[in-house]
Design an enzyme around this catalytic site. Sequence first.
Site, PDB file in Angstrom:
ATOM      1  N   ALA A  62       4.104 -26.551 -15.479  1.00  8.16           N
ATOM      2  CA  ALA A  62       4.876 -25.436 -14.933  1.00  8.16           C
ATOM      3  C   ALA A  62       5.554 -25.902 -13.658  1.00  8.16           C
ATOM      4  CB  ALA A  62       3.955 -24.255 -14.653  1.00  8.16           C
ATOM      5  N   MET A  63       6.882 -25.906 -13.644  1.00 15.69           N
ATOM      6  CA  MET A  63       7.654 -26.449 -12.525  1.00 15.69           C
ATOM      7  C   MET A  63       8.450 -25.329 -11.862  1.00 15.69           C
ATOM      8  SD  MET A  63       8.881 -30.013 -14.348  1.00 15.69           S
ATOM      9  CE  MET A  63       9.394 -30.786 -12.798  1.00 15.69           C
ATOM     10  N   SER A  64       8.042 -24.966 -10.653  1.00 13.74           N
ATOM     11  CA  SER A  64       8.666 -23.854  -9.943  1.00 13.74           C
ATOM     12  C   SER A  64       9.994 -24.226  -9.311  1.00 13.74           C
ATOM     13  CB  SER A  64       7.724 -23.359  -8.836  1.00 13.74           C
ATOM     14  OG  SER A  64       7.608 -24.342  -7.820  1.00 13.74           O
TER      15      SER A  64
ATOM     16  N   CYS B  13       7.983 -13.307  -3.980  1.00 14.06           N
ATOM     17  CA  CYS B  13       9.215 -13.809  -4.584  1.00 14.06           C
ATOM     18  C   CYS B  13      10.182 -12.704  -4.984  1.00 14.06           C
ATOM     19  CB  CYS B  13       8.894 -14.693  -5.779  1.00 14.06           C
ATOM     20  SG  CYS B  13       8.174 -13.826  -7.199  1.00 14.06           S
TER      21      CYS B  13
ATOM     22  N   CYS C   4      -0.168 -12.828 -10.558  1.00 13.03           N
ATOM     23  CA  CYS C   4       0.723 -13.678 -11.342  1.00 13.03           C
ATOM     24  C   CYS C   4      -0.053 -14.817 -11.992  1.00 13.03           C
ATOM     25  CB  CYS C   4       1.831 -14.235 -10.452  1.00 13.03           C
ATOM     26  SG  CYS C   4       3.049 -15.257 -11.323  1.00 13.03           S
TER      27      CYS C   4
ATOM     28  N   GLY D 234       1.082 -27.098  -9.648  1.00 13.27           N
ATOM     29  CA  GLY D 234       0.997 -27.747  -8.344  1.00 13.27           C
ATOM     30  C   GLY D 234       0.027 -27.082  -7.403  1.00 13.27           C
TER      31      GLY D 234
ATOM     32  N   GLY E 237       9.712 -26.422  -6.679  1.00 11.66           N
ATOM     33  CA  GLY E 237       9.213 -26.899  -5.396  1.00 11.66           C
ATOM     34  C   GLY E 237       8.634 -28.292  -5.498  1.00 11.66           C
TER      35      GLY E 237
ATOM     36  N   ASP F 141       5.498 -29.392  -4.821  1.00 12.40           N
ATOM     37  CA  ASP F 141       4.144 -29.530  -5.359  1.00 12.40           C
ATOM     38  C   ASP F 141       4.138 -29.637  -6.877  1.00 12.40           C
ATOM     39  OD1 ASP F 141       2.977 -29.428  -2.815  1.00 12.40           O
ATOM     40  OD2 ASP F 141       2.961 -27.239  -2.832  1.00 12.40           O
ATOM     41  N   SER F 142       4.829 -28.730  -7.546  1.00 13.34           N
ATOM     42  CA  SER F 142       4.818 -28.751  -9.012  1.00 13.34           C
ATOM     43  C   SER F 142       5.554 -29.964  -9.555  1.00 13.34           C
ATOM     44  CB  SER F 142       5.423 -27.460  -9.571  1.00 13.34           C
ATOM     45  OG  SER F 142       6.758 -27.288  -9.138  1.00 13.34           O
TER      46      SER F 142
ATOM     47  N   LEU G 123       9.656 -21.051 -15.243  1.00 13.56           N
ATOM     48  CA  LEU G 123       9.502 -19.660 -15.645  1.00 13.56           C
ATOM     49  C   LEU G 123      10.600 -18.804 -15.018  1.00 13.56           C
ATOM     50  CD1 LEU G 123       5.630 -19.280 -15.251  1.00 13.56           C
ATOM     51  CD2 LEU G 123       6.944 -20.010 -17.267  1.00 13.56           C
TER      52      LEU G 123
END
Length: 372
Positions: free
Chosen positions: A6-8, A198, A101, A125, A10, A12-13, A32
């Site tokens: 899962a890559m936001s 968010c 979430c 992340g 940012g 970290d991910s 997502l």
Amino acid sequence: MKVLAAMSGGVDSAVAAARAAEAGHDVTGIHLALSRNPQSYRSGARGCCTIEDSNDARRAADVIGIPFYVWDLSERFHEDVVEDFMDEYAAGRTPNPCLRCNEKIKFAAVLDRALGLGFDAVATGHYAQLRTCADGLIEMHRAVDHGKDQSYVLGVLDQGQLAHSYFPLGDSTKTAVRAEAAERGLLVADKPDSHDICFVADGDNAGWLKEKLGDRAPNHGGPIVDDSSGEELGRHEGTVGFTIGQRKGLRIGTPAPDGKPRFVLDIEPVSGTVTVGPRERLAVDGLTGIRPRWCGTVPDRLAGPGVTVQLRAHGDEHRAVVERRGDEVTVHLLDPAYGIAPGQAAVIYDGTRVVGSATISATVRAAVGATA
């Protein structure tokens, strides 16, 4: 292992996905899409929920060399996270939407779909560590970097979800992760962290709630009263603009007799009454939690020097005695906590291990004069 990362958008991910790929796993990146209208969500380089975040995630996937897709979960997110946020505030409670979430979206909807597509795990992340015991039980522990530790917002995960979770950053510091991102050529290496909610574009939670709730708001105004005297000190435009422990924005013209600031002690959404008083009246030494979720073995009672409860993200740990009574959890705090509100999560630890969590339904005020 076949891993869905899962890559936001940012740093970290992105590094988590890169580490998973470098470890030899078959990695696919996903972003997502959580907003029905991405333009209405927060803009700027904040690492969550905007169109530019999606583009940042895609570029990172290209650098890593993994397939990348966007999954639209906006309807599920609105129902399970945004609506829950509004309902909780309308009832005078203070929810944590990031925790919800994780529970409902990232490790439920996403994980369910991932398993259905043949993936073995979902990588994120988050800063937390997983350890497999000799008996096969999977324990979740705090991250090495306690300043970035995110085990609090993961305390809703059960054993079945932990078995398919992958947290590559748990043994690293944020400084090291940023340096690694730069070395890997990831453009998000210096991207600021996301701190605000968010789906609240400008960070004004109270204003957003008043606009979105409309007629669903429990009241359109009410009195602000003094805790000790019952005197009405002012009026407000709606209880959704207040949280337990709030100090600023009370707009009370009359100073306290001792000259010290007042804090929100209680919110009664039906009558619209907001009660304020001195900080010492915020102290609680007990609480009740509902809807408990356990990361592993379900305990009857927890006590001892390593047993603590964390009551807000990145908040202090409080020594505690925890007892399970059916579908409720009672917590006796050995050190009083301040500004704790119904709706918040109480996450229970035994040392660095996350035992489980519960939603606070009621608190017990400590005797005046108790110290933290």
